[in-house]
Design a protein around this motif. Structure first.
Motif, PDB file in Angstrom:
ATOM      1  N   ALA A 187       1.303  -1.579   0.230  1.00 43.55           N
ATOM      2  CA  ALA A 187      -0.191  -0.468   0.085  1.00 43.55           C
ATOM      3  C   ALA A 187       1.134   1.559  -0.242  1.00 43.55           C
ATOM      4  O   ALA A 187       1.511   1.407   0.610  1.00 43.55           O
ATOM      5  CB  ALA A 187      -1.314   0.161   1.464  1.00 43.55           C
ATOM      6  N   TRP A 188       0.290   2.289  -1.197  1.00 50.51           N
ATOM      7  CA  TRP A 188       0.978   3.689  -0.495  1.00 50.51           C
ATOM      8  C   TRP A 188       0.422   4.464  -0.304  1.00 50.51           C
ATOM      9  O   TRP A 188      -0.504   4.860  -0.584  1.00 50.51           O
ATOM     10  CB  TRP A 188       1.497   3.822  -2.582  1.00 50.51           C
ATOM     11  CG  TRP A 188       2.451   2.927  -3.087  1.00 50.51           C
ATOM     12  CD1 TRP A 188       4.111   3.377  -2.706  1.00 50.51           C
ATOM     13  CD2 TRP A 188       2.411   1.796  -4.251  1.00 50.51           C
ATOM     14  NE1 TRP A 188       4.374   2.333  -3.684  1.00 50.51           N
ATOM     15  CE2 TRP A 188       3.623   1.637  -3.993  1.00 50.51           C
ATOM     16  CE3 TRP A 188       1.435   0.559  -3.732  1.00 50.51           C
ATOM     17  CZ2 TRP A 188       3.817  -0.229  -4.425  1.00 50.51           C
ATOM     18  CZ3 TRP A 188       1.693  -0.407  -4.232  1.00 50.51           C
ATOM     19  CH2 TRP A 188       3.265  -0.538  -4.334  1.00 50.51           C
ATOM     20  N   LEU A 189       0.413   5.577   0.134  1.00 49.96           N
ATOM     21  CA  LEU A 189       0.224   6.282   1.220  1.00 49.96           C
ATOM     22  C   LEU A 189       0.032   7.766   0.785  1.00 49.96           C
ATOM     23  O   LEU A 189       1.360   8.258   0.497  1.00 49.96           O
ATOM     24  CB  LEU A 189       0.261   6.279   3.263  1.00 49.96           C
ATOM     25  CG  LEU A 189      -0.513   4.991   3.104  1.00 49.96           C
ATOM     26  CD1 LEU A 189      -0.186   5.311   4.695  1.00 49.96           C
ATOM     27  CD2 LEU A 189      -1.995   4.742   3.206  1.00 49.96           C
ATOM     28  N   ASN A 190      -1.102   8.554   0.569  1.00 49.39           N
ATOM     29  CA  ASN A 190      -1.278   9.916  -0.139  1.00 49.39           C
ATOM     30  C   ASN A 190      -0.627  10.640   1.167  1.00 49.39           C
ATOM     31  O   ASN A 190      -0.719  10.133   2.479  1.00 49.39           O
ATOM     32  CB  ASN A 190      -2.032  10.378  -0.949  1.00 49.39           C
ATOM     33  CG  ASN A 190      -1.222  11.798  -1.755  1.00 49.39           C
ATOM     34  OD1 ASN A 190      -0.117  12.408  -1.548  1.00 49.39           O
ATOM     35  ND2 ASN A 190      -3.008  11.664  -2.667  1.00 49.39           N
ATOM     36  N   ALA A 191      -0.478  12.038   1.262  1.00 46.88           N
ATOM     37  CA  ALA A 191       0.332  12.588   2.166  1.00 46.88           C
ATOM     38  C   ALA A 191      -1.381  12.478   3.353  1.00 46.88           C
ATOM     39  O   ALA A 191      -2.358  12.695   2.755  1.00 46.88           O
ATOM     40  CB  ALA A 191       0.069  14.476   1.440  1.00 46.88           C
ATOM     41  N   ALA A 192      -0.983  12.899   4.352  1.00 42.76           N
ATOM     42  CA  ALA A 192      -2.124  13.458   5.454  1.00 42.76           C
ATOM     43  C   ALA A 192      -3.549  12.212   5.470  1.00 42.76           C
ATOM     44  O   ALA A 192      -4.286  11.485   6.253  1.00 42.76           O
ATOM     45  CB  ALA A 192      -2.881  14.286   5.125  1.00 42.76           C
ATOM     46  N   SER A 193      -2.614  10.827   5.656  1.00 38.67           N
ATOM     47  CA  SER A 193      -3.070   9.219   5.370  1.00 38.67           C
ATOM     48  C   SER A 193      -2.928   8.340   6.258  1.00 38.67           C
ATOM     49  O   SER A 193      -2.207   8.714   6.970  1.00 38.67           O
ATOM     50  CB  SER A 193      -2.749   9.270   3.982  1.00 38.67           C
ATOM     51  OG  SER A 193      -3.688   9.716   2.862  1.00 38.67           O
ATOM     52  N   VAL A 194      -3.982   8.139   6.929  1.00 43.91           N
ATOM     53  CA  VAL A 194      -3.317   6.817   8.049  1.00 43.91           C
ATOM     54  C   VAL A 194      -4.200   5.705   7.906  1.00 43.91           C
ATOM     55  O   VAL A 194      -5.424   5.359   7.325  1.00 43.91           O
ATOM     56  CB  VAL A 194      -4.152   7.088   9.171  1.00 43.91           C
ATOM     57  CG1 VAL A 194      -4.347   6.285  10.425  1.00 43.91           C
ATOM     58  CG2 VAL A 194      -3.791   8.566   9.710  1.00 43.91           C
ATOM     59  N   LEU A 195      -3.543   5.052   7.891  1.00 47.51           N
ATOM     60  CA  LEU A 195      -3.611   2.837   7.411  1.00 47.51           C
ATOM     61  C   LEU A 195      -3.563   2.049   8.596  1.00 47.51           C
ATOM     62  O   LEU A 195      -3.134   1.955   8.639  1.00 47.51           O
ATOM     63  CB  LEU A 195      -3.286   2.293   6.425  1.00 47.51           C
ATOM     64  CG  LEU A 195      -3.418   1.084   6.183  1.00 47.51           C
ATOM     65  CD1 LEU A 195      -4.756   0.711   4.851  1.00 47.51           C
ATOM     66  CD2 LEU A 195      -2.751   0.830   4.659  1.00 47.51           C
TER      67      LEU A 195
END
Length: 206
Positions: free
Chosen positions: A7-15
């Motif tokens: 998974a690649w997260l963009n800015a200001a993201s939480v997984l």
């Protein structure tokens, strides 16, 4: 992830995901935007719950294929799920549950501001535009200034305020995320919009 999914997260993201997947499904929770390349395991479906900042479920994406993008930022009016490869099933998070099946290059758009029922729209998109962020680019496609500034605010971690009556300018094109904020503003100011920066506060004005 524990199952080999990337998974690649963009800015200001939480997984959020468990240390190990157990039971009959692999469930993760996303607030923000992420691109998923899912490890195949038909016996244990992969499910993404898109949530707002308060943990309220907005959309559920059940993976029937591999590559897809979910945009579920709390300050965006819609949740957008875009299929790059394979097939996914997208369901809303309301009491009157509806679902749609996405195939290659399809995007579902779900408005979470207007109740639960009947808010899915489908369209064909250029997936390269959708996942431009994953490749280090801002991508603007007929975007108004507030849409542009939401992307910039998340990436550069700034607060944005608006002053005066702004023109109905639309922006198209790509800008490298390696650019400084000042360099981005120099490009945007080629239109009839100007910016004043005071610390982390950015004022947008005509």
């Amino acid at each position: 992830m524990p199952d080999g999914t990337h998974a690649w997260l963009n800015a200001a993201s939480v997984l959020r995901f468990p240390i190990a997947f157990t039971g009959s499904e692999r469930k993760v929770q996303l607030s923000g935007e992420a691109y998923f390349d899912v490890a195949k395991n038909p016996a244990m479906p992969f499910i993404v719950e898109a949530t707002d900042a308060h943990g309220r479920e907005l959309n559920t994406v059940e993976v029937l294929g591999t590559g897809f993008n979910v945009n579920a930022y709390d300050n965006e009016p819609t949740v957008k799920t875009t299929l790059v490869e394979g097939k996914v099933k997208v369901s809303n998070g309301g009491g009157s549950q509806q679902s749609v099946i996405l195939t290659h290059s399809m995007q579902s758009i779900y408005s979470h501001d207007r109740g639960a029922a009947g808010n899915f729209r489908l369209r064909q998109v250029d997936t390269d535009d959708v996942v431009a962020w994953k490749n280090g680019l801002f991508n603007f496609n007929n975007a108004d200034i507030k849409t542009v500034m939401r992307q910039l605010a998340r990436w550069y971690d700034v607060e944005v305020v608006y002053e005066g009556v702004l023109p109905n300018e639309k922006f198209d094109g790509e800008i490298s995320r390696n650019s400084t904020l000042a360099e981005v503003f120099n490009i945007l100011e080629l239109s009839a919009i100007h910016f004043k920066v005071e610390g982390r506060k950015v004022t947008v004005m005509p």
